[in-house]
Design an enzyme around this catalytic site. Structure first.
Site, PDB file in Angstrom:
ATOM      1  N   LYS A  71      12.161   3.667  -5.852  1.00 12.05           N
ATOM      2  CA  LYS A  71      11.483   3.756  -7.151  1.00 12.05           C
ATOM      3  C   LYS A  71      12.512   3.519  -8.279  1.00 12.05           C
ATOM      4  CE  LYS A  71       8.239   6.739  -4.850  1.00 12.05           C
ATOM      5  NZ  LYS A  71       7.219   7.772  -4.914  1.00 12.05           N
ATOM      6  N   GLY A 127       5.511  12.750  -3.340  1.00 15.82           N
ATOM      7  CA  GLY A 127       6.427  13.548  -4.147  1.00 15.82           C
ATOM      8  C   GLY A 127       6.025  15.006  -4.310  1.00 15.82           C
ATOM      9  N   HIS A 134       1.824  -0.259  -5.077  1.00 18.99           N
ATOM     10  CA  HIS A 134       2.147   1.172  -4.976  1.00 18.99           C
ATOM     11  C   HIS A 134       1.290   1.941  -5.981  1.00 18.99           C
ATOM     12  CE1 HIS A 134       4.275   4.950  -5.127  1.00 18.99           C
ATOM     13  NE2 HIS A 134       4.805   4.631  -3.963  1.00 18.99           N
ATOM     14  N   GLU A 185       1.973   4.156  -7.959  1.00 22.86           N
ATOM     15  CA  GLU A 185       2.613   4.312  -9.282  1.00 22.86           C
ATOM     16  C   GLU A 185       2.449   3.042 -10.119  1.00 22.86           C
ATOM     17  OE1 GLU A 185       6.336   5.649  -7.694  1.00 22.86           O
ATOM     18  OE2 GLU A 185       5.329   7.476  -7.025  1.00 22.86           O
ATOM     19  N   ASN A 225      11.655   3.579  -0.344  1.00 25.27           N
ATOM     20  CA  ASN A 225      11.330   3.096  -1.685  1.00 25.27           C
ATOM     21  C   ASN A 225      12.072   3.981  -2.682  1.00 25.27           C
ATOM     22  OD1 ASN A 225      10.152   2.387  -4.106  1.00 25.27           O
ATOM     23  ND2 ASN A 225       8.130   3.218  -3.606  1.00 25.27           N
ATOM     24  N   SER A 241       5.658  12.262   1.191  1.00 25.08           N
ATOM     25  CA  SER A 241       6.401  13.456   1.615  1.00 25.08           C
ATOM     26  C   SER A 241       6.858  13.410   3.071  1.00 25.08           C
ATOM     27  CB  SER A 241       5.577  14.723   1.344  1.00 25.08           C
ATOM     28  OG  SER A 241       5.354  14.872  -0.047  1.00 25.08           O
ATOM     29  N   GLU A 285      -0.651   5.623   1.652  1.00 27.90           N
ATOM     30  CA  GLU A 285       0.007   6.703   0.928  1.00 27.90           C
ATOM     31  C   GLU A 285      -1.028   7.484   0.131  1.00 27.90           C
ATOM     32  OE1 GLU A 285       4.465   5.768   0.307  1.00 27.90           O
ATOM     33  OE2 GLU A 285       3.380   4.861  -1.339  1.00 27.90           O
TER      34      GLU A 285
HETATM   35  P1  13P Z   1       7.830  10.616  -1.330  1.00 29.43           P
HETATM   36  O1  13P Z   1       8.378  10.361   0.052  1.00 29.43           O
HETATM   37  O2  13P Z   1       8.867  11.032  -2.312  1.00 29.43           O
HETATM   38  O3  13P Z   1       6.641  11.524  -1.283  1.00 29.43           O
HETATM   39  O4  13P Z   1       7.295   9.205  -1.892  1.00 29.43           O
HETATM   40  C1  13P Z   1       6.454   8.444  -1.108  1.00 29.43           C
HETATM   41  C2  13P Z   1       6.290   7.120  -1.736  1.00 29.43           C
HETATM   42  O5  13P Z   1       5.655   6.983  -2.771  1.00 29.43           O
HETATM   43  C3  13P Z   1       6.957   5.970  -1.111  1.00 29.43           C
HETATM   44  O6  13P Z   1       6.496   4.775  -1.621  1.00 29.43           O
END
Ligand code: 13P
Length: 255
Positions: free
Chosen positions: A14, A175, A99, A101, A12, A214, A169
């Site tokens: 983003k 992140g 997601h 976010e 992803n 992560s 997640e």
């Molecule tokens: P990271 O791998 O950067 O932690 O992000 C995970 C994520 O939100 C994938 O959708």
């Protein structure tokens, strides 16, 4: 891993990636055809601006390309949004919905996520439905309650093992470089599996449940070895071809 489930490693991007990032897509597409990766599916979800070029670049490879979100409607007066139909028209295969976010930045509720998932399936694409607890929810012992509520609220009744993927997640692991313990991932994934089986029977047994948060080349094999972890949803590490390919290889090595 779950026996008999073909793992999926999804990236992803983003809100990252301009045209110069298409080289990453190409590198991952080339790697996706390796014999060593024949046991897994790989997917990249670049921003919508790159989607169609990405599918054009990868059409002769095993790499799939997907969207990161979609509107619930097929078309209409919704400035700035894109529909699952548009992603299908651009030859995408999957759409991520719900997601954390999106839930945080855009106030998306479980009901909205379910409607989006429904729109994805109606367009003939596969939905990757994201769920996960916040740090506060984990600290107060509510993780499994949150997962139960989000699964029930975000996954549509039309879900099958073929058209729907669950992505767990933990919000606090996204992140941050923080990853839950093997015991905690094991518990969460076993719980989600039981919930899916209770609701969907055989289909729930065969539905992929990804872990995200992560995931890096150095922890992927351990995470992917956990029972009921059927692949990864990768954020930051999917922006670097070498890292994403290493995660694919690590996943394939335990598949
Ligand atoms: P990271 O791998 O950067 O932690 O992000 C995970 C994520 O939100 C994938 O959708």
């Amino acid at each position: 891993m779950t026996p008999n489930i073909r793992p999926l490693v999804a990236g992803n991007w983003k809100m990252n990636g301009k045209r110069d990032a298409l080289g990453v897509v190409k590198q991952v597409a080339d790697a996706s055809d390796r014999d060593s990766l024949s046991k897994i599916d790989a997917l990249l979800c670049p921003p919508a601006t790159l989607l169609y070029v990405a599918t054009t670049l990868t059409e002769d490879s095993a790499l799939n390309i997907g969207g990161q979100d979609c509107h619930t409607n097929k078309s209409g007066a919704h400035t700035g949004d894109i529909s699952a139909e548009m992603i299908a028209d651009c030859l995408g295969s999957h759409v991520i919905v719900g997601h954390s976010e999106r839930r945080t930045d855009h106030g998306e509720t479980d009901a909205m996520v379910k409607e989006k998932a429904h729109a994805v399936l109606a367009s003939g694409l596969k939905a990757i439905v994201c769920i996960g607890e916040t740090e506060e929810e984990r600290k107060s012992g509510k993780t499994l309650d949150v997962l139960k509520t989000q699964l029930a609220g975000s996954v549509t009744d039309k879900a099958t093992a073929e058209n729907t993927v669950i992505a767990y997640e933990p919000v606090w692991a996204i992140g941050t470089g923080l990853v839950p313990s093997v015991e905690d991932v094991t518990e969460a994934h076993a719980f989600m599996r039981a919930e899916l089986v209770a609701r969907f029977g055989e289909a729930g047994q065969n539905m992929k449940i990804l872990y995200g948060g992560s995931v890096k080349p150095n922890n992927a094999a351990e995470l992917m070895s956990i029972l009921n972890v059927d692949g990864a949803l990768v954020g930051g590490a999917s922006l670097k071809a070498d890292d994403f390919i290493a995660i694919c290889e690590a996943t394939a090595s335990v598949a």
